[in-house]
Design a protein around this motif. Structure first.
Motif, PDB file in Angstrom:
ATOM      1  N   ASP A   1     -17.949 -12.687   1.689  1.00 52.32           N
ATOM      2  CA  ASP A   1     -17.651 -14.569   1.249  1.00 52.32           C
ATOM      3  C   ASP A   1     -15.924 -14.842   2.375  1.00 52.32           C
ATOM      4  N   GLY A   2     -16.383 -13.776   3.573  1.00 52.84           N
ATOM      5  CA  GLY A   2     -15.083 -13.558   4.911  1.00 52.84           C
ATOM      6  C   GLY A   2     -15.282 -14.874   5.597  1.00 52.84           C
TER       7      GLY A   2
ATOM      8  N   TYR B   1     -27.808  -5.661  17.762  1.00 52.86           N
ATOM      9  CA  TYR B   1     -27.960  -4.946  16.145  1.00 52.86           C
ATOM     10  C   TYR B   1     -26.418  -4.754  15.190  1.00 52.86           C
ATOM     11  N   PHE B   2     -25.905  -3.807  15.460  1.00 56.98           N
ATOM     12  CA  PHE B   2     -24.256  -4.192  14.973  1.00 56.98           C
ATOM     13  C   PHE B   2     -24.401  -5.089  14.538  1.00 56.98           C
ATOM     14  N   TYR B   3     -23.328  -5.839  15.500  1.00 52.93           N
ATOM     15  CA  TYR B   3     -23.475  -7.556  15.488  1.00 52.93           C
ATOM     16  C   TYR B   3     -24.185  -8.384  14.426  1.00 52.93           C
ATOM     17  N   ILE B   4     -25.327  -8.560  13.928  1.00 54.16           N
ATOM     18  CA  ILE B   4     -25.852  -8.816  12.813  1.00 54.16           C
ATOM     19  C   ILE B   4     -24.994  -7.863  11.879  1.00 54.16           C
ATOM     20  N   ILE B   5     -26.045  -6.676  11.397  1.00 53.02           N
ATOM     21  CA  ILE B   5     -24.856  -6.197  10.372  1.00 53.02           C
ATOM     22  C   ILE B   5     -23.924  -6.608   9.839  1.00 53.02           C
ATOM     23  N   ALA B   6     -22.514  -6.510  10.938  1.00 45.17           N
ATOM     24  CA  ALA B   6     -21.683  -7.097  11.061  1.00 45.17           C
ATOM     25  C   ALA B   6     -21.548  -8.824  10.129  1.00 45.17           C
ATOM     26  N   LEU B   7     -21.975  -9.452  10.830  1.00 48.10           N
ATOM     27  CA  LEU B   7     -21.970 -11.155  10.627  1.00 48.10           C
ATOM     28  C   LEU B   7     -22.644 -11.255   9.064  1.00 48.10           C
TER      29      LEU B   7
END
Length: 259
Positions: A137-138, A124-130
């Motif tokens: 525009d990272g 869940y955290f990872y999806i938000i981070a991506l």
């Protein structure tokens, strides 16, 4: 274009291509299974085609050392993308810490992007981070990093593996990753620790109450409430995580370049 397809310049183009291709194999976002392999090869080819006219390759000579230059370019591309992936994986490590306290550690899910099991909260955290990485525009900054990598690591130079600073830098990157994971998870883990203390006091004062039956849903409820409250803090921590990731990638390139 005639210059590119010349047989004399093809070895130089190959050196650029393998660095870019190695970068896209391990870099976050572009290395996932949802991105098809033909697309990764194609974007690497066209990016290398553009970079071919901007890279200074006057010191390249086709001799017995060319094979080692080729290996060096592959290693540089893979390690630059890998160090970014390691820093970004702090989000999943933080989710693992939280799931362990919530009781979700046994309920890992299959990550369709990497094909490996990951904790539910970490996913869940990872999806938000991506999504946050894409919104700022990272991914363009990551591509810009591999384009500008030739300013730090010339195409005709070698990596100073004899320097002990390289090992120290990698260890420091791992330490930074775990420190960020701890910072992300500590608000929720701290709340769950207080819940454990409260349940311990209740079990001593009311022995008839089955704490294990009450404790698990209570900890899940407290975790969800804490996630809702600390989600803004999480976004700030992820923003700092991206800054650290870009700084770490730049530091690795400077170290490879002998700076």
């Amino acid at each position: 274009m005639i210059e590119l397809i010349s047989i004399n310049n093809f070895p130089i183009f190959l050196l650029i291509l393998v660095r870019v291709l190695g970068f896209f194999v391990t870099m976050p976002l572009f290395s996932y299974r949802s991105i098809s392999l033909p697309f990764r090869i194609g974007i690497s080819f066209f990016l290398a085609f553009i970079m071919f006219y901007t890279v200074d390759a006057t010191g390249i000579t086709i001799n017995e050392m060319y094979f080692f230059l080729l290996l060096k370019e592959i290693l540089v591309g893979v390690l630059i993308g890998l160090i970014g992936y390691i820093i970004l994986s702090a989000v999943q490590v933080a989710g693992g810490f939280i799931d362990f306290q919530m009781g979700f550690a046994i309920a890992n899910v299959m990550d369709p992007q990497t094909g490996a099991q990951s904790p539910i909260t970490g996913q869940y955290f990872y999806i938000i981070a991506l999504l946050f990485l894409l919104s700022v525009d990272g991914h363009h900054l990551l591509i810009d990093g591999i384009v500008n990598s030739y300013q730090y690591i010339p195409i005709d130079s070698y990596i100073p593996f004899h320097d002990g600073n390289l090992v120290e830098f990698v260890i420091q990157a791992f330490n930074t990753m775990f420190l960020i994971a701890f910072q992300i998870s500590i608000p929720i883990v701290g709340c769950l620790f207080l819940v454990d203390i409260a349940l311990g006091i209740v079990s001593r004062t009311v022995p008839q109450l089955n704490v294990f039956v009450v404790g698990l849903p209570l900890k899940i409820l407290v975790s969800f409430i804490a996630l809702l409250v600390f989600i803004s803090l999480y976004v700030v921590l992820v923003k700092n995580l991206f800054h650290i990731m870009f700084d770490t990638i730049r530091g690795l390139m400077q170290l490879f370049g002998g700076a």
